[in-house]
Write a protein that holds these residues in place. Structure first.
Motif, PDB file in Angstrom:
ATOM      1  N   LEU A  90       0.832  -1.203   0.000  1.00 25.44           N
ATOM      2  CA  LEU A  90       0.000   0.000   0.000  1.00 25.44           C
ATOM      3  C   LEU A  90       0.864   1.251   0.000  1.00 25.44           C
ATOM      4  O   LEU A  90       1.821   1.365   0.764  1.00 25.44           O
ATOM      5  N   CYS A  91       0.511   2.188  -0.853  1.00 26.69           N
ATOM      6  CA  CYS A  91       1.172   3.479  -0.927  1.00 26.69           C
ATOM      7  C   CYS A  91       0.249   4.523  -0.307  1.00 26.69           C
ATOM      8  O   CYS A  91      -0.982   4.437  -0.448  1.00 26.69           O
ATOM      9  N   PHE A 105      -4.656   6.734   1.075  1.00 21.74           N
ATOM     10  CA  PHE A 105      -4.091   5.495   0.562  1.00 21.74           C
ATOM     11  C   PHE A 105      -4.555   5.192  -0.851  1.00 21.74           C
ATOM     12  O   PHE A 105      -5.676   5.528  -1.241  1.00 21.74           O
ATOM     13  N   GLY A 106      -3.681   4.487  -1.613  1.00 26.99           N
ATOM     14  CA  GLY A 106      -4.082   3.912  -2.874  1.00 26.99           C
ATOM     15  C   GLY A 106      -4.784   2.584  -2.642  1.00 26.99           C
ATOM     16  O   GLY A 106      -4.957   2.149  -1.495  1.00 26.99           O
ATOM     17  N   ASP A 107      -5.167   1.913  -3.724  1.00 26.65           N
ATOM     18  CA  ASP A 107      -5.902   0.653  -3.631  1.00 26.65           C
ATOM     19  C   ASP A 107      -5.008  -0.578  -3.553  1.00 26.65           C
ATOM     20  O   ASP A 107      -5.507  -1.693  -3.516  1.00 26.65           O
ATOM     21  N   GLY A 108      -3.689  -0.379  -3.573  1.00 26.10           N
ATOM     22  CA  GLY A 108      -2.788  -1.480  -3.302  1.00 26.10           C
ATOM     23  C   GLY A 108      -2.358  -2.278  -4.519  1.00 26.10           C
ATOM     24  O   GLY A 108      -3.009  -2.273  -5.570  1.00 26.10           O
ATOM     25  N   THR A 109      -1.226  -2.963  -4.371  1.00 25.48           N
ATOM     26  CA  THR A 109      -0.729  -3.934  -5.354  1.00 25.48           C
ATOM     27  C   THR A 109      -0.482  -5.242  -4.621  1.00 25.48           C
ATOM     28  O   THR A 109       0.191  -5.259  -3.583  1.00 25.48           O
TER      29      THR A 109
ATOM     30  N   PHE B  36      -9.095   3.999  10.554  1.00 23.81           N
ATOM     31  CA  PHE B  36      -9.254   3.739   9.129  1.00 23.81           C
ATOM     32  C   PHE B  36     -10.258   2.616   8.924  1.00 23.81           C
ATOM     33  O   PHE B  36     -10.441   1.747   9.779  1.00 23.81           O
ATOM     34  N   ARG B  37     -10.825   2.600   7.724  1.00 21.83           N
ATOM     35  CA  ARG B  37     -11.659   1.498   7.276  1.00 21.83           C
ATOM     36  C   ARG B  37     -10.969   0.861   6.073  1.00 21.83           C
ATOM     37  O   ARG B  37     -10.443   1.576   5.208  1.00 21.83           O
ATOM     38  N   GLN B  38     -10.967  -0.482   6.023  1.00 22.95           N
ATOM     39  CA  GLN B  38     -10.417  -1.191   4.872  1.00 22.95           C
ATOM     40  C   GLN B  38     -11.414  -2.226   4.385  1.00 22.95           C
ATOM     41  O   GLN B  38     -11.781  -3.136   5.126  1.00 22.95           O
ATOM     42  N   ASP B  39     -11.834  -2.096   3.133  1.00 20.56           N
ATOM     43  CA  ASP B  39     -12.680  -3.104   2.504  1.00 20.56           C
ATOM     44  C   ASP B  39     -11.790  -4.173   1.892  1.00 20.56           C
ATOM     45  O   ASP B  39     -10.626  -3.908   1.550  1.00 20.56           O
ATOM     46  N   PRO B  40     -12.295  -5.402   1.715  1.00 21.61           N
ATOM     47  CA  PRO B  40     -11.454  -6.504   1.217  1.00 21.61           C
ATOM     48  C   PRO B  40     -10.738  -6.161  -0.080  1.00 21.61           C
ATOM     49  O   PRO B  40     -11.351  -5.702  -1.038  1.00 21.61           O
ATOM     50  N   GLY B  41      -9.433  -6.376  -0.104  1.00 24.27           N
ATOM     51  CA  GLY B  41      -8.640  -6.150  -1.305  1.00 24.27           C
ATOM     52  C   GLY B  41      -8.446  -4.690  -1.677  1.00 24.27           C
ATOM     53  O   GLY B  41      -8.021  -4.391  -2.796  1.00 24.27           O
ATOM     54  N   LYS B  42      -8.762  -3.798  -0.755  1.00 27.52           N
ATOM     55  CA  LYS B  42      -8.674  -2.366  -1.051  1.00 27.52           C
ATOM     56  C   LYS B  42      -7.692  -1.670  -0.123  1.00 27.52           C
ATOM     57  O   LYS B  42      -7.211  -2.249   0.857  1.00 27.52           O
ATOM     58  N   LEU B  44      -6.804   1.767   2.440  1.00 28.93           N
ATOM     59  CA  LEU B  44      -7.436   2.271   3.651  1.00 28.93           C
ATOM     60  C   LEU B  44      -8.093   3.623   3.392  1.00 28.93           C
ATOM     61  O   LEU B  44      -7.565   4.448   2.653  1.00 28.93           O
ATOM     62  N   THR B  45      -9.228   3.827   4.050  1.00 30.80           N
ATOM     63  CA  THR B  45      -9.906   5.107   3.995  1.00 30.80           C
ATOM     64  C   THR B  45      -9.884   5.712   5.386  1.00 30.80           C
ATOM     65  O   THR B  45     -10.308   5.069   6.348  1.00 30.80           O
ATOM     66  N   SER B  46      -9.377   6.934   5.501  1.00 36.34           N
ATOM     67  CA  SER B  46      -9.323   7.588   6.806  1.00 36.34           C
ATOM     68  C   SER B  46     -10.730   7.971   7.249  1.00 36.34           C
ATOM     69  O   SER B  46     -11.488   8.591   6.500  1.00 36.34           O
ATOM     70  N   LEU B  47     -11.089   7.592   8.472  1.00 32.22           N
ATOM     71  CA  LEU B  47     -12.410   7.908   9.015  1.00 32.22           C
ATOM     72  C   LEU B  47     -12.341   9.122   9.942  1.00 32.22           C
ATOM     73  O   LEU B  47     -13.121  10.064   9.811  1.00 32.22           O
TER      74      LEU B  47
END
Lengths: 114, 112
Positions: A90-91, A105-109, B36-42, B44-47
């Motif tokens: 993650l970046c 954050f980006g969506d990751g690799t 933060f919130r993280q959805d599967p395979g995604k 992080l989104t700052s809350l």
């Protein structure tokens, strides 16, 4: 729309090969970061950069390298010296006064070994 | 060395329930704390971001509190919805650095 773009979404590495993960941001952020996430674990900091042409090692920098030639870009190279590279990378970026600003954050690799 | 712990690791609740997620840290000399919130395979989104001088922050149905002296933060989610299902992570920034230390997260499932 402003944001962070990571590419590719999925990457496969052969033994002995170096691979480079791309991270680009158009948020005009000064600071950029690379994290590694393993299943069931929190994020661990690999490298971070506060300004162009400067970067610092994080907690797990061995086997990785970075460059920061442009404000918008912070590519991460996973070298053959990294023996366990399979992970989600993650970046992130933030304004220079990162302590007062949230990280984006980006969506990751997702990197896997062939 | 700063360590961040989140309990529980996983939580399932029926829709509509109010719930609390916990985050604890070992070194109270923090600069700020983020949820933060993280959805599967995604990513992080700052809350919410709470600076060390603040006691709480609110955004919509979310409320985060910070007690530096006891090394604890809680994230309160009111009237939970299935769309709230995700992993929630907390991270602390240690004074004088740009580094965040992350917890391992709480995986939340809200059942319809």
């Amino acid at each position: 729309d402003g944001g962070i773009t990571q590419s590719p979404k999925y990457l496969f590495r052969k033994e002995g090969q170096n691979v480079t993960l791309s991270c680009e941001q158009n948020l005009n952020h000064d600071a950029m970061y690379w994290y590694r996430q393993d299943p069931g674990q929190g994020l661990r900091l690999i490298y971070y950069s506060q300004i162009v042409n400067d970067f610092q090692k994080g907690d797990i920098a061995e086997g990785y390298s970075v460059s920061r030639e442009k404000k918008e870009s912070f590519p991460l190279t996973v070298t053959s010296a990294q023996k366990n590279p399979t992970a989600f990378y993650l970046c992130a970026s933030s304004f220079d006064r990162a302590r007062d600003q949230p990280q984006h954050f980006g969506d990751g690799t997702r990197l896997s070994i062939l | 060395k700063q360590e961040v712990t989140q309990i529980p690791a996983a939580l399932s609740v029926p829709e509509g329930e109010n719930l609390v997620l916990n985050c604890s840290f070992t070194d109270s000399a923090i600069y700020n704390l983020q949820w933060f919130r993280q959805d599967p395979g995604k990513g992080l989104t700052s809350l919410l971001l709470i600076q060390s001088s603040q006691r709480e922050q609110t955004s919509g149905r979310l409320n985060a509190s910070l007690d530096k002296s006891s090394g604890r933060s809680t994230l309160y989610i009111a009237a939970s919805q299935p769309g709230d299902s995700a992993t929630y992570l907390c991270a602390v920034s240690t004074s004088g650095t740009y580094k965040y230390i992350f917890g391992t997260g709480t995986r939340l499932k809200v059942l319809a």
